[in-house]
Design an enzyme around this catalytic site. Structure first.
Site, PDB file in Angstrom:
ATOM      1  N   GLU A 406      61.853  22.623  47.985  1.00  0.00           N
ATOM      2  CA  GLU A 406      63.196  22.253  47.466  1.00  0.00           C
ATOM      3  C   GLU A 406      64.264  23.200  48.037  1.00  0.00           C
ATOM      4  O   GLU A 406      65.217  23.568  47.355  1.00  0.00           O
ATOM      5  CB  GLU A 406      63.278  22.308  45.927  1.00  0.00           C
ATOM      6  CG  GLU A 406      62.125  21.712  45.163  1.00  0.00           C
ATOM      7  CD  GLU A 406      62.082  20.198  45.181  1.00  0.00           C
ATOM      8  OE1 GLU A 406      62.800  19.595  45.996  1.00  0.00           O
ATOM      9  OE2 GLU A 406      61.306  19.632  44.391  1.00  0.00           O
TER      10      GLU A 406
HETATM   11  C1  LIG Z   1      52.891  22.223  48.669  1.00  0.00           C
HETATM   12  C2  LIG Z   1      54.104  21.746  49.398  1.00  0.00           C
HETATM   13  C3  LIG Z   1      54.677  20.539  49.064  1.00  0.00           C
HETATM   14  C4  LIG Z   1      55.792  20.069  49.766  1.00  0.00           C
HETATM   15  N1  LIG Z   1      56.304  18.836  49.456  1.00  0.00           N
HETATM   16  C5  LIG Z   1      57.269  18.313  50.246  1.00  0.00           C
HETATM   17  C6  LIG Z   1      57.691  16.957  50.055  1.00  0.00           C
HETATM   18  O1  LIG Z   1      57.233  16.259  49.148  1.00  0.00           O
HETATM   19  N2  LIG Z   1      58.630  16.452  50.897  1.00  0.00           N
HETATM   20  C7  LIG Z   1      59.171  17.205  51.913  1.00  0.00           C
HETATM   21  O2  LIG Z   1      60.013  16.678  52.628  1.00  0.00           O
HETATM   22  N3  LIG Z   1      58.798  18.486  52.124  1.00  0.00           N
HETATM   23  C8  LIG Z   1      57.851  19.057  51.327  1.00  0.00           C
HETATM   24  N4  LIG Z   1      57.427  20.347  51.547  1.00  0.00           N
HETATM   25  C9  LIG Z   1      57.998  21.111  52.656  1.00  0.00           C
HETATM   26  C10 LIG Z   1      58.955  22.210  52.191  1.00  0.00           C
HETATM   27  O3  LIG Z   1      60.126  21.627  51.686  1.00  0.00           O
HETATM   28  C11 LIG Z   1      59.215  23.147  53.386  1.00  0.00           C
HETATM   29  O4  LIG Z   1      58.022  23.866  53.619  1.00  0.00           O
HETATM   30  C12 LIG Z   1      60.372  24.079  53.124  1.00  0.00           C
HETATM   31  O5  LIG Z   1      61.575  23.379  53.141  1.00  0.00           O
HETATM   32  C13 LIG Z   1      60.447  25.232  54.140  1.00  0.00           C
HETATM   33  O6  LIG Z   1      60.419  24.750  55.444  1.00  0.00           O
HETATM   34  P1  LIG Z   1      59.423  25.405  56.503  1.00  0.00           P
HETATM   35  O7  LIG Z   1      58.080  25.413  55.890  1.00  0.00           O
HETATM   36  O8  LIG Z   1      59.593  24.713  57.800  1.00  0.00           O
HETATM   37  O9  LIG Z   1      59.898  26.905  56.626  1.00  0.00           O
HETATM   38  P2  LIG Z   1      60.984  27.449  57.640  1.00  0.00           P
HETATM   39  O10 LIG Z   1      62.212  26.652  57.537  1.00  0.00           O
HETATM   40  O11 LIG Z   1      60.375  27.631  58.981  1.00  0.00           O
HETATM   41  O12 LIG Z   1      61.266  28.874  56.997  1.00  0.00           O
HETATM   42  C14 LIG Z   1      60.462  30.033  57.260  1.00  0.00           C
HETATM   43  C15 LIG Z   1      61.204  31.237  56.703  1.00  0.00           C
HETATM   44  O13 LIG Z   1      62.464  31.404  57.377  1.00  0.00           O
HETATM   45  C16 LIG Z   1      63.522  31.360  56.446  1.00  0.00           C
HETATM   46  N5  LIG Z   1      64.667  30.684  57.044  1.00  0.00           N
HETATM   47  C17 LIG Z   1      64.691  29.475  57.637  1.00  0.00           C
HETATM   48  N6  LIG Z   1      65.926  29.176  58.021  1.00  0.00           N
HETATM   49  C18 LIG Z   1      66.709  30.204  57.668  1.00  0.00           C
HETATM   50  C19 LIG Z   1      68.097  30.484  57.778  1.00  0.00           C
HETATM   51  N7  LIG Z   1      68.981  29.629  58.313  1.00  0.00           N
HETATM   52  N8  LIG Z   1      68.548  31.650  57.300  1.00  0.00           N
HETATM   53  C20 LIG Z   1      67.710  32.522  56.720  1.00  0.00           C
HETATM   54  N9  LIG Z   1      66.401  32.314  56.572  1.00  0.00           N
HETATM   55  C21 LIG Z   1      65.903  31.167  57.046  1.00  0.00           C
HETATM   56  C22 LIG Z   1      62.969  30.620  55.240  1.00  0.00           C
HETATM   57  O14 LIG Z   1      63.672  30.939  54.051  1.00  0.00           O
HETATM   58  C23 LIG Z   1      61.535  31.095  55.220  1.00  0.00           C
HETATM   59  O15 LIG Z   1      61.450  32.327  54.570  1.00  0.00           O
HETATM   60  C24 LIG Z   1      56.344  20.853  50.812  1.00  0.00           C
HETATM   61  C25 LIG Z   1      55.779  22.090  51.132  1.00  0.00           C
HETATM   62  C26 LIG Z   1      54.667  22.530  50.455  1.00  0.00           C
HETATM   63  C27 LIG Z   1      54.072  23.853  50.852  1.00  0.00           C
END
Ligand SMILES: Cc1cc2nc3c(=O)[nH]c(=O)nc-3n(C[C@H](O)[C@H](O)[C@H](O)COP(=O)(O)OP(=O)(O)OC[C@H]3O[C@@H](n4cnc5c(N)ncnc54)[C@H](O)[C@@H]3O)c2cc1C
Length: 596
Positions: A406
C-alpha cells in the site's frame, strides 16, 4: 432519487488543518462514541473471526483456496464485504467508522484479512468509485456475495513504488477492445481470483485501469514463498494477448493514476485500522501470558521491565486508535456535508482525497506501532515467543509486510509533508502565512502561558508547541530549498515523523480530555496514556527537529533556530514509569487492551 442532506461543511476541519488550528475534544470522533449499530457489527465481525476463521487458520496456511473462497462468502453473507457500499448494489450503506471497526476486527487473522482486504478495499472500492453504472450492476453483486473473488494488479517486477512505470501494455484493437500483454507481481488473491483491476499503458503510454475477468485469459504464476501471510495467495499474473472489451476500462483511458492513488488513500486508512486491531489483539495475548507465566516465584507481570513493555504497547496503540477514529469521523462528516446521490461514490472519493495525509499517517504509524507491539509480544513470551506453539511468532512474520505494501512507509513518509507543501503552495492550506507569523513570534519576547488548571492543560500546551515545531521545520525547509525540497528526502522524513507525532499526540489528548469531561469509566487511564504519549513525543520531536534543522541551515541561522526550538519544546518530563505501571496492571487484570 433522494439526495442526502448537506450539513455545513465549512466547520469541518480540512485535511492537514489540524496543524494550524486547535480542535475541541467534543469535535472529535472517538471509539467511545461508537453507536450500538457500530458495536453490533464489531461483535459480528469478531465472532466470525473467532468462530470461523481462527479455527481453520492452519488449513488456510496450507493454501486451501477453496476454504479461502468459502470464508470470503461467509463474511459476505454477514454483510462484512459491503459495509460502505450503497444498498442499491447490495451493500449496507454504513459509514466509514463502521468499515474501520470491521477492519480492526478482521485483523486478528492477518492472512484472511489480506484476502478480504484485496476484495473489499482493492476491488469493490475502485469499482464503486470509478465504475460505470453498467460495470457496477455487472460486477458488484458477485463481489459482494463473495461468489466472485477480486484482486488488484498494480505492481510489476520493475515497478513497485514507481507504479506509473508499469510496462504492461494495452494495445487498442480495431473494434475498440484492448489486447493486454505483460506481467504483474505479488498480487494478493492472485492464485484464485476471478476478477482483476489491472493497470496497463494504452499503446504503451496512457496509464489506464481495466476490469479483467480471469476467463479473458489471465494466467497465474507460482505462489510466492513468503515470510508470512501464508494463508493469503500471492502470485504473479501473466497476460498474453488477453482481450479486454472496451466497456471494461475502469474510469478513463489515461486516468489510471486517479484510480490507483485514490484507492490507495482508502486502503491505507483501512490498513491502519487492521494494524490497530492487530496491536490490540497482541496486547491481550501478551497480558494474559505475563499474568500466568511465573519466574522467580511470581508472575512476570510483576516485573517493572514487563510492565514498561505492556504499558508502552498500550500507549502507542491508544494514539494510533485515536487518530484513526478521528480521521474516520472527519471523512464521514465530510461525506455527509457533500450533496450526493446515495449511489454516487464521488463524495467518498473527494473525502478520501481530502484526508490523504491522515490516511498515510494511519498507514505508517499503524504499521510501525504494530511491528513494535508484536516484537515486544515475542519478548514477553520469551522462548515461547519464538516457537510455533504460540501465535506470537506468526503475527510477527505476518505483520512485516504492512510496512511494504500500500505504498512503502518511505513513500508514505515523503507524501505526508509533500502533500501539505503542495496544498500550501496552491493556497489551499495557509501554511506559509502561519510559518511567517511563527517566525515573528519566535523573534519577539517570550510570552508566559496563562495559568490553566484544566485537565491535560500541560499536554495541550505541549501539542501547540509540537505544531509550531512542525511549522518551523517545514516553513524553513520550504524557504531554503523551494521546489528542490523534494530532493531533500532526509529532511522530509524527519518532517513526516514530527507531523505524525503531532497528529497522534493531539488525537490522543483530545480523546482523553473527552473521556474525562464525559466521566467515562477508566477516564484516568485515558489520561495516563495521553500523558505518556505526549511526554515521549516531545523527545522524539526535539530529536527529529534538530536533525532536520541542521540538514537545512547552518551557522548563525542554525543557532537561532535551535534557540527557538529550545523555547518551544520546554516539556518537563513526568514520571512515566508510574503511569505505564497503572496501564499495564489494568491490562493484565482485564487480559485485554484496556480501552477495548
Ligand atoms: C505479500 C504482498 C502482497 C502484495 N499485494 C499486492 C497486490 O495485491 N497488488 C499490487 O499491485 N501489489 C501488491 N504488492 C506489491 C507491493 O505493493 C510492492 O512490493 C510495494 O509497492 C513496494 O514495491 P517494490 O517491492 O518494487 O519495492 P521498491 O519500490 O523497489 O522499493 C525498495 C525500497 O526502496 C524504497 N524506495 C523506492 N522508491 C523510493 C523513492 N522514490 N524514494 C525513497 N525510497 C524509495 C522503498 O521504500 C523500499 O524501501 C504486494 C507485496 C507483497 C510483499
Amino acid at each position: 432519487m433522494a439526495t442526502t442532506t448537506a450539513p455545513d461543511s465549512t466547520s469541518i476541519l480540512r485535511g492537514g488543518e489540524w496543524l494550524l488550528q486547535a480542535a475541541s475534544p467534543d469535535s472529535v470522533f472517538t471509539p467511545e462514541r461508537l453507536t450500538e449499530e457500530h458495536r453490533l457489527i464489531a461483535r459480528t465481525a469478531q465472532a466470525f473471526v473467532d468462530n470461523e476463521v481462527l479455527p481453520v487458520l492452519d488449513q488456510l496456511e496450507q493454501k486451501d483456496w477453496t476454504l479461502a473462497r468459502t470464508l470470503v462468502r461467509r463474511g459476505a453473507a454477514l454483510g462484512l464485504l459491503g459495509v460502505d457500499v450503497p444498498e442499491a448494489y447490495g451493500g449496507l450503506a454504513l459509514d466509514k467508522v463502521t468499515s474501520l471497526v470491521v477492519s480492526e476486527k478482521l485483523a486478528r487473522s492477518a492472512s484472511f484479512g489480506a484476502a478480504f482486504g484485496a476484495q473489499a478495499n482493492l476491488t469493490v472500492v475502485p469499482l464503486m468509485l470509478f465504475g460505470t453504472e453498467a460495470q457496477k450492476q455487472k460486477y458488484l453483486p458477485g463481489l459482494l456475495s463473495g461468489e466472485v473473488i477480486g484482486a488488484y494488479g498494480l505492481s510489476e517486477s520493475g515497478s513497485g513504488s514507481d507504479a506509473l512505470g508499469a510496462r504492461t501494455k494495452a494495445t487498442r484493437q480495431g473494434d475498440g477492445s484492448f489486447l493486454l500483454n505483460g506481467e504483474k507481481m505479488w498480487i494478493t488473491n492472485g492464485g484464485f481470483a476471478d476478477l482483476f483491476v489491472i493497470f496497463a499503458k494504452v499503446d504503451g503510454e496512457q496509464f489506464t485501469a481495466f476490469l479483467v475477468e480471469r476467463s479473458f485469459g489471465v494466467k497465474s504464476g507460482k505462489e510466492e514463498h513468503k515470510m508470512g501471510l501464508h494463508g493469503s495467495s500471492t502470485t504473479p499474473l501473466i497476460f498474453q494477448d488477453v482481450k479486454v472489451p472496451a466497456d471494461n476500462v475502469l474510469g478513463e483511458v489515461g486516468k489510471g493514476h486517479k484510480v490507483a492513488f485514490n484507492v490507495l488513500n482508502f486502503a491505507r486508512f483501512k490498513l491502519g485500522a487492521m494494524c490497530s486491531g492487530g496491536a490490540q489483539g497482541a496486547i491481550a495475548e501478551a497480558a494474559k501470558y505475563a499474568g500466568t507465566r511465573r519466574q522467580f516465584g511470581q508472575p512476570i507481570a510483576n516485573f517493572g521491565a514487563i510492565k514498561h513493555k505492556l504499558g508502552e504497547m498500550v500507549v502507542r496503540t491508544y494514539a494510533v486508535e485515536s487518530l484513526l477514529y478521528r480521521t474516520a469521523g472527519l471523512v464521514d462528516e465530510r461525506v455527509a456535508a457533500t450533496p450526493h446521490e446515495p449511489t454516487d461514490g464521488s463524495a467518498a472519493l473527494a473525502a478520501f482525497e481530502e484526508y490523504a495525509v491522515e490516511a498515510s499517517i494511519a498507514k505508517v504509524l499503524g504499521s510501525e506501532t504494530l511491528n513494535y507491539v508484536l516484537d515486544e509480544n515475542i519478548q514477553v513470551h520469551g522462548g515461547n515467543g519464538y516457537v510455533k506453539d504460540y501465535p506470537a511468532e506468526r503475527h510477527y512474520r505476518d505483520a512485516r509486510v504492512n510496512r511494504i505494501f500500500e505504498g512503502t512507509n518511505e513513500i508514505n513518509r515523503l507524501l505526508i509533508p509533500g502533500m501539505l507543501v503542495r496544498r500550501a503552495v496552491k493556497g489551499d492550506l495557509p501554511l506559509i502565512p502561519a510559518a511567517k507569523a511563527l517566525q515573528d513570534e519566535l523573534l519577539g519576547p517570550p510570552t508566559l502561558p496563562e495559568p490553566d488548571g484544566s485537565v491535560l492543560a500541560d499536554e495541550r500546551r505541549a501539542v501547540e508547541a509540537f505544531k509550531k515545531t512542525a511549522l518551523m521545520v517545514l516553513g524553513l525547509a520550504m524557504q531554503t530549498f523551494g521546489p528542490k525540497l523534494t530532493d531533500e528526502q532526509e529532511v522530509l522524513m524527519h518532517a513526516a515523523d514530527i507531523l505524525m507525532d503531532v497528529f497522534a499526540a493531539e488525537s490522543a489528548v483530545l480523546r482523553a480530555a473527552a473521556a474525562h469531561t464525559r466521566q467515562l469509566p477508566r477516564a484516568e487511564l485515558h489520561i495516563d496514556a495521553a500523558r505518556v504519549f505526549v511526554n515521549d513525543a516531545a523527545m522524539r520531536i526535539d530529536a527529529s527537529a534538530r536533525q532536520a534543522l541542521a540538514a537545512t541551515v547552518d551557522g548563525d541561522t542554525l543557532r537561532a533556530m535551535l534557540a527557538a526550538l529550545r523555547r518551544l519544546i520546554k516539556v518537563t518530563p513526568i514520571n512515566t514509569a508510574a503511569l505505564r505501571r497503572r496501564l499495564a496492571d489494568e491490562t493484565v487484570a482485564r487480559g485485554a487492551y484496556p480501552f477495548a
